[in-house]
Design a protein around this motif. Structure first.
Motif, short mmCIF file in Angstrom:
data_model
loop_
_atom_site.label_atom_id
_atom_site.label_comp_id
_atom_site.label_asym_id
_atom_site.label_seq_id
_atom_site.Cartn_x
_atom_site.Cartn_y
_atom_site.Cartn_z
N GLN A 66 121.89 -34.09 37.40
CA GLN A 66 121.79 -33.92 38.63
C GLN A 66 120.93 -32.80 39.39
OE1 GLN A 66 123.56 -36.15 41.30
NE2 GLN A 66 123.15 -38.03 40.12
N LYS A 67 121.69 -32.00 38.97
CA LYS A 67 121.89 -30.24 39.61
C LYS A 67 120.54 -29.46 38.66
CE LYS A 67 125.99 -29.02 41.16
NZ LYS A 67 126.79 -28.16 41.33
N LEU A 68 120.56 -29.62 37.82
CA LEU A 68 119.50 -29.72 37.16
C LEU A 68 117.66 -29.83 36.68
CD1 LEU A 68 121.61 -29.45 33.74
CD2 LEU A 68 120.90 -27.03 34.42
N GLU A 69 118.13 -31.19 37.55
CA GLU A 69 117.53 -31.79 37.67
C GLU A 69 116.45 -31.50 38.44
OE1 GLU A 69 118.54 -36.27 36.93
OE2 GLU A 69 117.83 -36.14 34.63
N VAL A 103 124.60 -17.57 30.67
CA VAL A 103 124.39 -17.24 32.39
C VAL A 103 124.00 -18.46 32.57
CG1 VAL A 103 122.78 -16.34 33.39
CG2 VAL A 103 123.05 -15.19 31.27
N THR A 104 124.45 -18.86 34.02
CA THR A 104 124.26 -20.33 34.74
C THR A 104 124.46 -19.60 36.36
OG1 THR A 104 127.22 -20.20 34.05
CG2 THR A 104 126.46 -21.36 33.06
N TRP A 105 123.23 -21.03 36.93
CA TRP A 105 123.58 -20.70 38.57
C TRP A 105 124.87 -21.76 38.81
CZ3 TRP A 105 119.84 -17.95 40.04
CH2 TRP A 105 118.42 -18.20 39.64
N SER A 106 125.48 -20.83 40.01
CA SER A 106 126.69 -21.15 40.42
C SER A 106 126.24 -21.46 41.98
CB SER A 106 127.90 -19.89 40.33
OG SER A 106 129.09 -20.51 41.27
N ASP A 107 127.40 -22.54 42.14
CA ASP A 107 126.55 -23.53 43.12
C ASP A 107 127.88 -22.68 44.43
OD1 ASP A 107 124.83 -24.23 43.59
OD2 ASP A 107 125.34 -26.28 43.21
N SER A 153 132.97 -25.69 34.18
CA SER A 153 131.67 -25.08 34.17
C SER A 153 131.02 -26.03 33.16
CB SER A 153 131.66 -23.47 34.64
OG SER A 153 132.01 -23.71 32.76
N ALA A 154 129.38 -24.94 33.40
CA ALA A 154 127.91 -25.76 32.29
C ALA A 154 127.37 -24.76 32.10
CB ALA A 154 127.92 -26.55 33.28
N ASP A 155 125.93 -24.93 31.19
CA ASP A 155 125.35 -24.13 30.98
C ASP A 155 124.28 -25.04 29.87
OD1 ASP A 155 126.78 -23.89 28.28
OD2 ASP A 155 126.82 -22.00 28.49
N GLN A 156 123.34 -24.61 29.32
CA GLN A 156 122.84 -25.43 28.09
C GLN A 156 122.71 -24.75 27.25
OE1 GLN A 156 119.00 -26.47 31.00
NE2 GLN A 156 119.12 -27.80 30.63
N VAL A 157 122.58 -25.41 26.09
CA VAL A 157 122.32 -24.66 24.82
C VAL A 157 121.19 -25.62 23.92
CG1 VAL A 157 123.38 -24.35 22.60
CG2 VAL A 157 124.85 -23.95 24.59
N ASP A 158 120.19 -24.73 23.71
CA ASP A 158 118.30 -25.64 23.46
C ASP A 158 118.11 -26.16 24.16
OD1 ASP A 158 118.59 -23.60 21.73
OD2 ASP A 158 120.01 -24.42 20.27
N GLY A 159 118.93 -26.49 25.20
CA GLY A 159 118.10 -27.75 25.69
C GLY A 159 119.73 -28.80 26.60
N VAL A 160 120.35 -28.54 25.55
CA VAL A 160 121.85 -29.42 25.78
C VAL A 160 122.71 -28.86 26.82
CG1 VAL A 160 123.48 -30.51 24.46
CG2 VAL A 160 120.86 -30.51 23.25
N SER A 205 115.50 -22.23 34.50
CA SER A 205 116.65 -23.02 34.18
C SER A 205 117.84 -21.74 33.65
CB SER A 205 116.16 -23.59 32.68
OG SER A 205 115.71 -23.19 31.40
N GLU A 206 119.16 -22.93 33.17
CA GLU A 206 119.75 -21.74 33.08
C GLU A 206 119.79 -21.15 31.10
OE1 GLU A 206 123.68 -24.16 33.18
OE2 GLU A 206 123.94 -23.61 35.33
#
Length: 204
Positions: free
Chosen positions: A81-84, A121-125, A51-58, A93-94
Motif C-alpha cells: 500500500q505504501k508503494l502504491e 535502498v529503501t524509503w523509511s517512515d 524492512s522491505a525493498d523491491q527486486v525487479d519489481g517484486v 520507486s525503490e
C-alpha cells in the motif's frame, strides 16, 4: 546535512576476544500474497524489525525468523500500500532509488566502491531525525520518506552522503572529499537546513 549512522568498522555481535562470531541463519522463500509474489528473507539476526525493498519489481521482506505467515502477509499488504501511494504521487520507486544509487557510485566513486556492494535502498517512515542512514556491513541504505517530495538533486545528495559511508564510516577528511565530488552537495545541505529550520520554527 544530518549525520547518518554507519556500522562499518563496528564489531559484530559475539566477536569479542575469545568468542566465536555469532552465526546468522537465513532462510529465503517466495510466497504469494493477494496474487502478488513476495520474497521473504528470514534472519535469526533480526528480532523485531521488518524492512522491505523491491527486486525487479517484486516486493522483498526481511523479517525475524519467528514471524508467522499471517504476520508476513500483513506486512506485505502494508508495504505494498505504501508503494502504491508513492507511485500515485509520482515519487521514485525503490527500484529507481537503487538504480540511481549505482549510477552515482559509477559516476563519483569509480574504483573506490563496487556498485554491487549497494544491496538495497529503501524509503523509511521511521527516519524522523536523520535524512538517511547506512548499515555498511549489509550494504543497505535507508532514506527518510520526508525526502520523497523534494527535488531529485537533493535526494541524490543524501544518497551520495550515505554511499560515501560505505567507504568512509565517519565524517573525516576522506568522507568530506567523497561527498564534495557531487556538485550539488553544498546547495543541498543549505536546502535541507532551510527545511529543518522551517519545521522547527513553523511561525517563522
Amino acid at each position: 546535512m544530518a549525520s547518518s549512522s554507519s556500522s562499518r568498522g563496528r564489531p559484530r555481535p559475539g566477536s569479542g576476544p575469545g568468542r566465536k562470531p555469532a552465526q546468522t541463519r537465513r532462510e529465503t522463500e517466495q510466497v504469494e500474497v493477494d496474487g502478488h509474489p513476495v520474497i521473504v528473507v528470514r534472519s535469526s539476526r533480526r528480532t523485531r524489525t521488518v524492512s522491505a525493498d523491491q527486486v525487479d519489481g517484486v516486493l522483498r521482506l526481511r523479517v525475524p525468523m519467528r514471524l508467522t505467515r499471517r504476520q508476513v502477509d500483513g506486512h506485505a499488504r502494508a508495504f505494498r500500500q505504501k508503494l502504491e501511494r508513492r507511485a500515485a504521487r509520482g515519487e521514485r520507486s525503490e527500484d529507481e532509488l537503487m538504480r540511481r544509487a549505482r549510477q552515482l557510485v559509477a559516476e563519483y566513486f569509480g574504483g573506490l566502491l563496487d556498485p554491487a556492494e549497494v544491496r538495497s535502498v529503501t524509503w523509511s517512515d521511521r527516519q524522523n531525525t536523520l535524512w538517511g542512514s547506512t548499515t555498511a556491513l549489509e550494504g543497505t541504505i535507508r532514506l527518510s520518506s520526508r525526502l520523497s517530495g523534494m527535488p531529485v538533486w537533493v535526494q541524490d545528495s543524501v544518497l551520495v552522503h550515505e554511499l560515501a559511508h560505505l567507504i568512509a564510516p565517519d565524517h573525516g577528511a576522506e568522507f568530506q572529499r567523497l561527498v564534495a565530488a557531487y556538485p550539488h552537495t553544498v546547495a543541498a545541505e543549505a536546502f535541507l537546513e532551510g527545511v529543518s529550520y522551517g519545521w522547527r520554527n513553523p511561525q517563522g
